[in-house]
Motif scaffolding. Sequence first.
Motif, PDB file in Angstrom:
ATOM      1  N   THR A  74       0.838  -1.213   0.000  1.00  0.00           N
ATOM      2  CA  THR A  74       0.000   0.000   0.000  1.00  0.00           C
ATOM      3  C   THR A  74       0.870   1.259   0.000  1.00  0.00           C
ATOM      4  O   THR A  74       0.491   2.274   0.580  1.00  0.00           O
ATOM      5  CB  THR A  74      -0.926   0.013   1.237  1.00  0.00           C
ATOM      6  N   ALA A 132      -0.769   4.500  -0.866  1.00  0.00           N
ATOM      7  CA  ALA A 132      -2.039   4.796  -0.175  1.00  0.00           C
ATOM      8  C   ALA A 132      -1.763   5.415   1.192  1.00  0.00           C
ATOM      9  O   ALA A 132      -0.607   5.619   1.595  1.00  0.00           O
ATOM     10  CB  ALA A 132      -2.856   3.515  -0.034  1.00  0.00           C
ATOM     11  N   THR A 141      -5.315   2.631   4.972  1.00  0.00           N
ATOM     12  CA  THR A 141      -5.308   1.541   4.001  1.00  0.00           C
ATOM     13  C   THR A 141      -4.253   0.505   4.381  1.00  0.00           C
ATOM     14  O   THR A 141      -4.489  -0.711   4.281  1.00  0.00           O
ATOM     15  CB  THR A 141      -5.033   2.083   2.590  1.00  0.00           C
TER      16      THR A 141
END
Length: 237
Positions: free
Chosen positions: A181, A184, A188
């Motif tokens: 991730t 992100a 997240t």
Amino acid sequence: MRIHRALFAAALLGSGALATSTFAADQLPAKADAHGHAPDEAQLTPEQALQRLKDGNDHFVVNKPEHPHLTPQWRNQLATGQHPFAIVLGCADSRTAPEVIFDQGLGDLFVVRVAGNVVNDEILGSIEYAVEHLGSPLIVVLGHERCGAVKAARETIAAKSEAPGHVQSLVKAIEPAVTATASADAETTAKANVMNVVKALEKSGPFLSEKVAVGKVKVVGAHYDLDTGAVEFLTAK
């Protein structure tokens, strides 16, 4: 990790660390409490156990907790045995106590907590004990908003450095979620970390994977919102 069931149980019982692993009917609380909760939680299905947690969190969110299973009478009834209806692997963060946010009481939850809600052999052994010997049908991996362990992992990995002391072990455990991730936000990453642990538990031998496969045990991911008090169940259907 391989754990021989009989030896594992005998070692725990011999040390006095945990309650007896064999529960006769007369060792359990004899009747439902004032809230109508049945004492033999081993009879709950994973879905019923999950619904009880959802209902409890609803009580907490609207500030109308029932505070079940906290009376001296209930405590005395539990003294000779336990049958928690759910296992919660949660973060050690002081703001995320499972019994509080799910409005549960003594004997309801088998709680294991560690920063970042990660899993190691000792934690896995604790979860296996609760499933195999206490009959808990539900495992919830509970992450949360603004998790310090996740933040430390993201910052440490981004800086290509190491965290001080044993905090680095948490960074390594959370690193797969951070890598997956990278573009992100932290929430997240926290949810991805929860789901990684869920998958690891579902696949864990020698017997968690077997019980999951036949529907006797369900593993669910969840994410707690520090601002609202609400729990989002990530894998509930």
